[in-house]
Design a protein around this motif. Structure first.
Motif, PDB file in Angstrom:
ATOM      1  N   TYR A  65       0.787  -0.915   0.234  1.00  0.00           N
ATOM      2  CA  TYR A  65      -0.157  -0.023  -0.268  1.00  0.00           C
ATOM      3  C   TYR A  65       1.364   1.312   0.208  1.00  0.00           C
ATOM      4  O   TYR A  65       2.032   1.082   0.708  1.00  0.00           O
ATOM      5  CB  TYR A  65      -0.941   0.187   1.663  1.00  0.00           C
ATOM      6  N   SER A  66       0.540   1.815  -0.511  1.00  0.00           N
ATOM      7  CA  SER A  66       1.132   3.793  -0.644  1.00  0.00           C
ATOM      8  C   SER A  66       0.335   4.549   0.876  1.00  0.00           C
ATOM      9  O   SER A  66      -1.263   4.504  -0.323  1.00  0.00           O
ATOM     10  CB  SER A  66       1.144   4.424  -2.001  1.00  0.00           C
ATOM     11  N   TYR A  67       0.936   5.060   1.400  1.00  0.00           N
ATOM     12  CA  TYR A  67      -0.101   6.478   1.724  1.00  0.00           C
ATOM     13  C   TYR A  67       0.284   7.711   1.876  1.00  0.00           C
ATOM     14  O   TYR A  67       1.491   8.602   0.473  1.00  0.00           O
ATOM     15  CB  TYR A  67       0.651   6.501   3.016  1.00  0.00           C
ATOM     16  N   LYS A  68      -0.577   8.585   1.405  1.00  0.00           N
ATOM     17  CA  LYS A  68      -1.416   9.182   0.887  1.00  0.00           C
ATOM     18  C   LYS A  68      -0.620  10.525   1.523  1.00  0.00           C
ATOM     19  O   LYS A  68      -0.401  11.473   1.321  1.00  0.00           O
ATOM     20  CB  LYS A  68      -2.801   9.427   0.267  1.00  0.00           C
ATOM     21  N   SER A  69      -0.693  10.726   3.088  1.00  0.00           N
ATOM     22  CA  SER A  69      -0.624  11.358   3.809  1.00  0.00           C
ATOM     23  C   SER A  69       0.978  11.663   3.982  1.00  0.00           C
ATOM     24  O   SER A  69       1.434  12.727   4.796  1.00  0.00           O
ATOM     25  CB  SER A  69      -1.460  11.168   4.672  1.00  0.00           C
ATOM     26  N   LYS A  74       3.002   0.256   3.185  1.00  0.00           N
ATOM     27  CA  LYS A  74       3.517  -1.221   3.715  1.00  0.00           C
ATOM     28  C   LYS A  74       3.157  -2.409   2.933  1.00  0.00           C
ATOM     29  O   LYS A  74       1.713  -1.951   2.185  1.00  0.00           O
ATOM     30  CB  LYS A  74       1.408  -0.418   4.553  1.00  0.00           C
ATOM     31  N   GLN A  81       5.340  -1.131   8.230  1.00  0.00           N
ATOM     32  CA  GLN A  81       5.669  -0.417   7.131  1.00  0.00           C
ATOM     33  C   GLN A  81       7.276  -0.052   6.647  1.00  0.00           C
ATOM     34  O   GLN A  81       8.072   0.345   7.905  1.00  0.00           O
ATOM     35  CB  GLN A  81       5.457   0.895   7.796  1.00  0.00           C
TER      36      GLN A  81
END
Length: 332
Positions: A65-69, A74, A81
């Motif tokens: 997963y890619s975090y936008k914030s 992850k 992470q």
């Protein structure tokens, strides 16, 4: 015979470092990168095999997963992470990603090395930060030849570095500083095993004679060894086809010479005297390995060297020697 009085630079054989082929890296382009562009460059270099798509450093899973914030990822497999520098020699970084690319680019541009003091000024960071950063890059470069054995024609020689003794003021009181009795005991011998048209393997010893057992372990069977007339090299005849050269008479004879080994010593000597001015004994091996890498890649453009250094750093695990270096108790 053609006169050389009016011969200009364009008529002479051009050194590689002066040619346009040697200049493929622009520091201004790296300095103008945004943080997102710098992270993208790191991704392309670190995960080149997946075209920049992140790979979990813990389990190797490619589903993330890619975090936008936040600029982290992850793993879908192990839920860990990680960032673009996690698990590399730049892990737990404090500086912006762009500064690490700048450090590598500046480091690559130093033909005879780059001092930590100069790097600290270039990046506007503390000397301690630049010192550790430069040594991390050196460690990553040295890992490329870890466990490697020299093959083919191998030139072997040794030279002493460090331990400068200031001469006495008055001429009549001066002594021969080459003699052991007039030295401070800090000089160490760098012994080189250099393949002709190949890689360079440097090691540090108290004397040349101590290196014979290491040479036996790092020079492959069947190699041809080239050495000078020092008596301790006599033991190599039982292990290899050994060609000797007497430097009192000539520098090369019947194919026997140590010219490429001397070329490495020249680079290391210039780095010690002209760039760093002083190399402490415990760090001599690291500087010798850096100069070996530079000598081996002296015909490679600065842009390619930059990419090779970045790839080596991002492929190297967390440094056990330099992580938290300044938080440790001092070593005498």
């Amino acid at each position: 015979m053609r006169s050389t009085q009016n011969v200009g630079p364009q008529d002479m054989a051009q050194h590689f470092l002066l040619s346009s082929a040697a200049r493929t890296l622009s520091l201004t382009k790296v300095a103008r990168m945004s943080d997102d562009e710098a992270r993208g460059a790191f991704r392309e270099i670190r995960w080149a095999s997946t075209s920049g798509d992140p790979v979990c450093p813990s389990c190797g899973c490619v589903a993330v997963y890619s975090y936008k914030s936040r600029p982290i990822f992850k793993c879908k497999g192990c839920d860990s992470q990680f960032s673009v520098t996690s698990g590399t020699i730049f892990a737990n970084r404090k500086l912006p990603v762009r500064d690490y690319l700048m450090a590598i680019a500046i480091f690559a541009n130093g033909a005879k090395g780059h001092s930590a003091l100069q790097l600290s000024r270039d990046l506007d960071v503390q000397y301690k930060t630049a010192f550790v950063l430069a040594h991390k890059i050196r460690e990553a470069l040295a890992a490329e030849v870890e466990g490697m054995k020299a093959t083919g024609d191998v030139e072997i020689d040794g030279a002493y570095f460090g331990g400068y003794v200031k001469p006495t003021n008055h001429k009549e009181n001066r002594r021969d500083r080459r003699l052991a009795v007039n030295q401070n005991g800090k000089r160490q011998c760098v012994v080189i095993m250099r393949e002709r048209n190949g890689r360079t393997l440097p090691f540090v010893f108290k004397s040349e004679a101590e290196s014979v057992s290491t040479i036996a372990g790092r020079v492959a069977a069947g190699a041809t060894v080239h050495a000078d007339e020092a008596l301790h090299w006599d033991r190599l005849h039982a292990l290899y086809l050994t060609k000797r050269i007497n430097h009192e008479h000539s520098y090369s004879e019947d194919g026997a010479c140590t010219n490429q080994a001397e070329s490495f010593f020249s680079r290391l000597r210039r780095a010690e005297i002209g760039t760093h001015h002083h190399i402490a004994g415990r760090y001599l091996s690291a500087y010798a390995r850096e100069m070996a890498w530079r000598e081996d890649h002296r015909r490679v453009s600065n842009g390619e060297q930059y990419l090779m250094m970045a790839s080596a750093a991002l492929a190297h695990p967390v440094s056990r020697q330099w992580k938290g270096y300044w938080q440790r108790p001092a070593i005498d």
